[in-house]
Design an enzyme around this catalytic site. Sequence first.
Site, mmCIF file in Angstrom:
data_model
loop_
_atom_site.group_PDB
_atom_site.id
_atom_site.type_symbol
_atom_site.label_atom_id
_atom_site.label_comp_id
_atom_site.label_asym_id
_atom_site.label_seq_id
_atom_site.Cartn_x
_atom_site.Cartn_y
_atom_site.Cartn_z
ATOM 1 N N HIS A 55 7.882 38.542 49.793
ATOM 2 C CA HIS A 55 8.632 37.721 50.913
ATOM 3 C C HIS A 55 10.142 38.352 51.073
ATOM 4 O O HIS A 55 10.989 37.978 50.166
ATOM 5 C CB HIS A 55 8.546 36.275 50.669
ATOM 6 C CG HIS A 55 8.524 35.452 52.014
ATOM 7 N ND1 HIS A 55 9.814 35.283 52.501
ATOM 8 C CD2 HIS A 55 7.778 34.716 52.686
ATOM 9 C CE1 HIS A 55 9.524 34.347 53.669
ATOM 10 N NE2 HIS A 55 8.307 34.403 53.752
ATOM 11 N N HIS A 72 8.666 39.812 57.988
ATOM 12 C CA HIS A 72 9.615 39.476 56.971
ATOM 13 C C HIS A 72 8.577 39.290 55.576
ATOM 14 O O HIS A 72 9.107 38.848 54.650
ATOM 15 C CB HIS A 72 10.028 38.034 57.348
ATOM 16 C CG HIS A 72 8.883 37.087 57.360
ATOM 17 N ND1 HIS A 72 8.041 36.979 58.602
ATOM 18 C CD2 HIS A 72 8.353 36.199 56.534
ATOM 19 C CE1 HIS A 72 7.270 36.060 58.562
ATOM 20 N NE2 HIS A 72 7.328 35.375 57.180
#
Length: 151
Positions: free
Chosen positions: A73, A58
Site C-alpha cells: 500500500h 495506490h
Amino acid sequence: MTLQVLSPVEGTALPLSEVGDPVFAQAMVGPGIAVDPARGAGDAVAPIDGTVVTLHPHAFVVATDSGAAVLVHLGIDTVQLKGDGFTLHVVKGETVRARQRMISWDPATIEAGGRSPVCPVIALDATAEALTGLRQPGQVAAGEPLFTWQR
C-alpha cells in the site's frame, strides 16, 4: 514453502505498529512491516515473483502460484487521490518478477498533500508467527529482504 518478501521501496523500515492507520497498525489485514519511503520521485517494485491479482494506483497485491499474496500500500489514505500522482507500469493479471517496477510515484508529493507516504507491506492470510527474520528498523533499499514467510 519459504517465501522471501522484499522491500518495494527505498526508505526506513518500521514496525507495522508505527503506521498511522489502525487497520495496518493492528495487523487487521495481516502481519508485515512498513517502509517510510525516501522522498522524491521513485518506483515501487514487486516484493515477490507472482501474478498481479489486485492493482490500484495506490496499492497492489502480488500472489504466488501457491496462493501466498503480498499487499503493498503506497501511503496512507492515498485512495482519496483517485490515482493522481501514480503511474502504473503493469496490468492486472500480469506475471511479474521480484524487483520489477510496478508503480512510479513521489512520496514527497503525498506528504506535501497532508498524507503519510508510509508503505505497509502485508502478508495476506498469514499469522504473525509465520513471519521470521523481520527487518529491524533502519535503512532499507528497494529489493532488499523485509521478512521471510513460512507457509
